[in-house]
Design an enzyme around this catalytic site. Structure first.
Site, mmCIF file in Angstrom:
data_model
loop_
_atom_site.group_PDB
_atom_site.id
_atom_site.type_symbol
_atom_site.label_atom_id
_atom_site.label_comp_id
_atom_site.label_asym_id
_atom_site.label_seq_id
_atom_site.Cartn_x
_atom_site.Cartn_y
_atom_site.Cartn_z
ATOM 1 C CB ALA A 130 44.504 -50.078 -67.064
ATOM 2 C CE1 TYR A 187 37.923 -24.413 -66.219
ATOM 3 C CE2 TYR A 187 39.801 -24.459 -64.646
ATOM 4 C CZ TYR A 187 39.032 -23.696 -65.202
ATOM 5 O OH TYR A 187 39.010 -22.348 -65.590
ATOM 6 C CE LYS A 224 31.652 -28.936 -60.060
ATOM 7 N NZ LYS A 224 32.680 -28.754 -61.348
ATOM 8 C CB THR A 269 18.103 -2.233 -21.314
ATOM 9 O OG1 THR A 269 18.316 -2.382 -19.995
ATOM 10 C CG2 THR A 269 19.479 -3.005 -21.597
ATOM 11 N N GLY A 272 18.311 -9.781 -26.103
ATOM 12 C CA GLY A 272 18.147 -10.790 -27.136
ATOM 13 C C GLY A 272 19.772 -11.645 -26.730
ATOM 14 C CG ASN A 301 17.265 -8.524 -14.210
ATOM 15 O OD1 ASN A 301 16.296 -9.621 -14.439
ATOM 16 N ND2 ASN A 301 17.533 -7.712 -14.919
ATOM 17 N NE ARG A 305 29.962 -7.161 -21.345
ATOM 18 C CZ ARG A 305 28.894 -6.734 -20.614
ATOM 19 N NH1 ARG A 305 28.835 -7.801 -19.262
ATOM 20 N NH2 ARG A 305 27.611 -6.862 -20.963
#
Ligand code: UD1
Ligand code: CA
Length: 463
Positions: A423, A387, A351, A79, A102, A170, A16
């Site tokens: 700058a 890079y 990074k 089960t 589970g 249940n 399901r």
């Protein structure tokens, strides 16, 4: 408690869910469903845990880091059949065995402990946890005899009209005397709508053979929510998330709109920290005290020290020191190590870089593969050109240096401490200490060029 074992059934496909992934491997608040159940069972003080796996077995076992014993159910025949696969491992054991599915991640250690204690003290053959719910659809129904004792469980698909109206369901959580369990499993058949060996049939088998079955009704039926589809998955996640956030609130963390935040299980947060709406805290994230986080932050696997403020930012796998501010709209990628009293402002991406204490990177800057010292000022629009198309290179910026706006640092390159960069410079060579580097072409003025070319765009002025 003495001699309590547990079997968790996790071999089913969970059709399901409509997923390639095994149902119990789906995560709730960053933790696979099966591990919520295992942790609750562990917390109840159980001696040994057996997990029955089958469908996507490798994947399910791969989710589990706790010390459990695995057994396989090769074909998913129900089960009851799943539990049969665990019996050789319980062979010769005396005592009680908790059995649960589970796919019930909301179950708590306390409830399981109470069930086992109640079962042991009563001396019954079997005890089943039940709940009375408004919408019993999909669950097995508890049939009680004229004395009010539970004598049978009827599955949704096998139930007649009258049985379907029963609201006592249940939970799929049981405690058995091991010997009674062995005997009753031997008598199971698959004579039902689904042609499966139903574990639930052990109730009537035990009753018919003179054993006593107790049915304990749990008031908080939320705990029994079984996850069969994604709607239930979302409902359970919401409840678990609320439980986690309430734990933090009780420990002194303020959440302005708790339901707007997602906090995974392993996250820790210090007291007096305030979490604004729309914040998602994931993985092993650890936040100190007196911080302000959000609105709208997504933080994963990151350590943030006390008194730090993060607003509208995304941070992964990084460290941020005390008394710093990050955002709005900053992006800290893995390996960003930010010092104390640092300012990371708007539209800054960092990074795999180390940023020293009291350094300011206020706006529109990319820092990659860099080591930046203390008390450095990066102007607006500085780019670390890390890079070259083939490899990532490193840039070092020494303490107390001042990098002007719109500077490109073409790495590998080093800016020694106490230097200034004008700058607009493109820096390709080392900048020595106490020096100024200017690396830009001089401005040229061509007088009356606009007039000569006839390119005036507005009214011509007299001057
Ligand atoms: C089961 C109960 C139902 C109860 C409900 C509670 C039975 C027959 N029915 O129904 O009375 O109200 O749980 O949530 O037990 N599994 C296996 N092998 C199999 C089949 C299932 O290991 O061959 C495992 C599944 O992985 C799952 C658990 O057993 O974790 C329950 O299976 P599921 O198909 O979800 O049972 P329900 O129809 O929900
Ligand atoms: Ca189920």
């Amino acid at each position: 408690m003495e001699h309590v074992y547990a079997v968790i059934l996790a071999a089913g496909a969970g059709t399901r869910m409509k997923s390639e992934k095994a149902k119990v491997a789906h995560e709730l608040c960053g933790k696979p469903m099966i591990n919520w159940v295992i942790d609750a069972v562990k917390g109840a003080g159980v001696e040994e845990i057996i997990v029955v796996t089958g469908y996507q077995e490798e994947q399910v076992r791969g989710c589990i880091s706790e010390n459990v014993i695995f057994t396989s159910q090769k074909e998913q025949l129900g089960t009851g059949h799943a539990l049969m696969q665990a019996m050789p491992l319980l062979n010769g054991r005396k005592g009680s065995c908790l059995v649960l599915c589970g796919d019930i991640p909301l179950i708590t250690a306390q409830t399981l402990r109470n069930l086992a204690e109640n079962h042991i003290n009563s001396g019954r053959a079997m005890t089943v946890l039940t709940a009375v719910v408004e919408d019993p659809h999909g669950y097995g129904r508890i049939i009680r005899d004229s004395m009010g004792n539970a004598c049978r469980i009827v599955e949704q698909k096998d139930a007649d009209e009258k049985q379907r109206n029963i609201k006592e369901i249940n939970s799929g959580i049981y405690c058995y005397d091991i010997q009674w369990l062995e005997e009753s499993l031997k008598k199971l058949d698959n004579n039902n709508m689904q042609k499966e060996y139903y574990l639930t049939d052990t109730v009537s088998i035990i009753c018919e053979n003179g054993g006593s079955v107790g049915a304990i009704t749990l008031d908080n039926h939320e705990e029994m929510l079984g996850i069969n589809d994604r709607v239930q998955l979302a409902a359970a996640e919401r409840i678990l998330n609320r439980r986690i956030i309430e734990r933090h609130m009780k420990n002194g963390v303020t959440f302005l709109i708790p339901d707007s935040c997602i906090v995974e299980e392993r996250v820790s947060i210090g007291s007096d920290t305030v979490i604004y709406p729309g914040t998602i805290l994931k993985g092993s994230t650890s936040i100190g005290s007196n911080c302000v986080i959000g609105p709208n932050c997504m933080i994963s696997d990151t350590t943030i020290d006390s008194n730090t403020k993060i607003i509208f930012s995304v941070i992964n796998d990084s460290r941020i020191g005390a008394n710093s501010t990050v955002g709005p709209f900053a992006y800290l990628r893995p390996g960003s190590i930010i010092g104390e009293k640092v300012k990371i402002g708007d539209f800054v991406e960092i990074k795999k870089s180390v940023i020293g204490d009291e350094t300011k990177i206020s706006h529109l800057t990319y820092v990659g593969d860099a080591e930046i010292g203390k008390n450095v000022n990066l102007g607006c629009g500085v780019v670390f050109v890390n890079y070259d198309g083939k490899v990532k290179n490193k840039t070092i910026v020494g303490d107390n240096s001042f990098i002007g706006c719109n500077v490109n640092l073409i790495s590998p390159v080093e800016v020694k401490p106490n230097s200034y960069i004008a700058a607009g410079s493109t820096i390709t060579e080392e900048v020595p200490e106490y020096s100024l580097a200017i690396a830009r072409s001089r401005q040229t003025i061509i007088r009356d060029w606009v007039i000569r070319r006839g390119m005036i765009r507005g009214e011509k002025s007299d001057t």
